[in-house]
Design an enzyme around this catalytic site. Structure first.
Site, short mmCIF file in Angstrom:
data_model
loop_
_atom_site.label_atom_id
_atom_site.label_comp_id
_atom_site.label_asym_id
_atom_site.label_seq_id
_atom_site.Cartn_x
_atom_site.Cartn_y
_atom_site.Cartn_z
N LYS A 113 0.71 -1.23 -0.22
CA LYS A 113 0.25 -0.41 -0.27
C LYS A 113 0.43 1.22 0.07
CE LYS A 113 -3.80 -1.65 1.61
NZ LYS A 113 -5.59 -2.34 1.16
N LYS A 194 -4.72 -9.28 -6.38
CA LYS A 194 -6.37 -9.05 -5.56
C LYS A 194 -6.91 -8.68 -5.81
CE LYS A 194 -6.74 -7.63 -1.70
NZ LYS A 194 -7.73 -7.44 0.00
N LYS A 197 -10.75 -3.33 -3.28
CA LYS A 197 -11.97 -2.35 -3.19
C LYS A 197 -10.94 -0.97 -4.34
CE LYS A 197 -13.28 -2.67 1.22
NZ LYS A 197 -11.89 -3.67 2.17
N1 AQP Z 1 -9.91 -10.52 -3.11
C1 AQP Z 1 -10.19 -11.06 -1.36
N2 AQP Z 1 -10.28 -12.39 -1.94
C2 AQP Z 1 -10.57 -13.03 -0.65
N3 AQP Z 1 -10.79 -12.00 0.59
C3 AQP Z 1 -10.60 -10.65 0.73
N4 AQP Z 1 -10.59 -10.07 1.16
C4 AQP Z 1 -10.46 -8.47 1.23
N5 AQP Z 1 -10.57 -8.50 -0.46
C5 AQP Z 1 -10.36 -10.11 -0.37
C6 AQP Z 1 -10.78 -10.16 3.32
O1 AQP Z 1 -12.11 -9.18 3.21
C7 AQP Z 1 -11.64 -9.50 4.67
C8 AQP Z 1 -11.47 -7.63 4.82
O2 AQP Z 1 -10.71 -7.22 4.45
P1 AQP Z 1 -10.68 -5.20 4.93
O3 AQP Z 1 -11.74 -4.56 3.22
O4 AQP Z 1 -10.62 -5.44 5.69
O5 AQP Z 1 -9.02 -4.94 4.05
P2 AQP Z 1 -8.46 -5.49 2.32
O6 AQP Z 1 -8.09 -6.90 2.52
O7 AQP Z 1 -7.52 -4.76 2.42
O8 AQP Z 1 -9.51 -5.24 1.09
P3 AQP Z 1 -9.09 -4.86 0.16
O9 AQP Z 1 -10.67 -5.24 -0.95
O10 AQP Z 1 -8.03 -4.67 -0.47
O11 AQP Z 1 -9.63 -3.42 0.49
P4 AQP Z 1 -8.70 -1.68 0.11
O12 AQP Z 1 -8.18 -1.64 -1.75
O13 AQP Z 1 -8.93 -0.46 0.25
O14 AQP Z 1 -7.36 -2.33 1.31
C9 AQP Z 1 -10.39 -9.23 5.15
O15 AQP Z 1 -10.47 -10.39 5.58
C10 AQP Z 1 -9.68 -10.14 3.87
O16 AQP Z 1 -8.68 -10.78 3.65
#
Ligand code: AQP
Length: 329
Positions: A113, A194, A197
């Protein structure tokens, strides 16, 4: 008694990756009769990167509404906003005092990040200490997460053990729960990344609120591999393996059953029926989401959840402060 705790950051619109890796597990966990459940919206984590205040406000309510719409039952689970239970921020600071600079520097999410960014907040760096506090405050035994959060839960275990060894037994050491299928859903445009969001490419994900036609289009355009076979093989066929995992999560069918059905048929029917499986699961969630997201019902669920959470969190914080030598009356 098992205690489950987890949350999804309100850092953007929720996509099916978060549903597959996290949210659907929350719903499954509460079926366990001997378990207590805490599902929170980590809004303090969202602000480790810049957020528009209006969007943060709306997204925080939205994430809570998704929990309920997907089937998390507020009677069985405390649903709350992290910023409404002040013990999170306070224990977060105390956990920062126990976390080493070196171990925080090794967190891959921080590296991903912060890479290529000029202004990186110090909170993005110390985020895992706050996440440890989130979990330890509730003496959680199990933390259902996607694969990307495993390293942070391992750090939480290290911090809990370190604290307990130094100051006496205060914290339960939690276990991550990571499902085999759906723990790492990849981008539709690049199976090496991955599904996230914050990806600026809107075709890289299916949103929880996407209309049926948008879902059909996005999945029809999803990248595949060259040999036209629907086969589960992450080494040789990562794009199709990713779609097979999505299919399995949304249809509830085992991957070998799906592979067999499309044997020798190419990708056309597979992608079409994959879209229908996703639409069938999302439609009732979307309906319930729209009913609840701006309702008084949601406000009262969140207030009640925060009260139930604070009762436990405040008690753990008191014990941790006392153990560290703070004057506690
Ligand atoms: N692509 C994914 N596949 C499986 N699990 C996922 N999680 C997130 N993306 C995937 C799981 O969802 C939970 C919440 O995640 P989060 O939104 O708190 O954080 P993150 O993993 O950082 O999600 P994003 O979508 O990548 O958000 P941004 O881009 O804002 O950082 C967690 O248990 C995560 O593992």
């Amino acid at each position: 008694m098992k205690r489950f705790l987890s949350g999804i950051k309100p850092s953007g619109e929720l996509n099916i990756g978060g549903y597959a890796g996290a949210l659907r597990q929350y719903v499954a966990m509460q079926q366990e009769s001997d378990a207590e459940n805490f599902y929170f919206v980590p809004d303090l984590h969202a602000v480790t990167v810049p957020q528009d205040p209006k969007e943060l406000h709306q997204r925080s309510k939205e994430i809570a509404a998704y929990y309920i719409a997907a089937g998390v039952d507020p009677k069985k689970s405390a649903i709350f906003l992290q910023s409404q239970v002040s013990a999170h921020a306070e224990l977060g600071w105390l956990m920062e005092t126990q976390a080493y600079f070196g171990e925080l520097s090794r967190m891959t999410q921080f590296k991903d990040k912060s890479e290529g960014k000029d202004a990186v907040s110090s909170a993005l760096f110390t985020y895992p200490a706050l996440m440890a506090a989130d979990i330890l405050l509730y003496q959680a035994t199990h933390v259902p997460v996607g694969e990307d959060q495993k390293q942070h839960v391992e750090l939480t275990r290290d911090l809990a053990n370190r604290f307990n060894n130094k100051f006496g037994d205060v914290f339960t050491v939690p276990e991550p729960i990571i499902q085999e299928v759906g723990c790492r859903i990849m981008s539709l445009d690049d199976p090496g990344k991955k599904m996230s969001k914050s990806n600026p490419n809107k075709s890289s994900y299916v949103l929880m609120l996407d209309e049926p036609d948008t879902i059909r289009k996005k999945l029809a355009r999803a990248v595949t591999d060259s040999d036209m076979q629907v086969r589960y093989d992450w080494e040789a066929k990562p794009a199709v393996s990713n779609l097979l995992e999505i299919y399995s999560v949304f249809s509830g069918e085992e991957i070998p059953v799906i592979e067999k059905r499309y044997e020798g048929q190419g990708y056309g029917a597979f992608k079409k029926e994959l879209a229908e499986a996703v639409i069938a699961k999302l439609t009732p969630i979307q309906e319930r989401f729209r009913e609840i997201v701006d309702s008084e019902e949601l406000v009262s669920i969140l207030k009640d959840g925060a009260e139930r959470a604070a009762a436990i969190a405040d008690e753990t914080l008191r014990k941790a402060k006392q153990a560290m030598g703070f004057v506690v009356f």
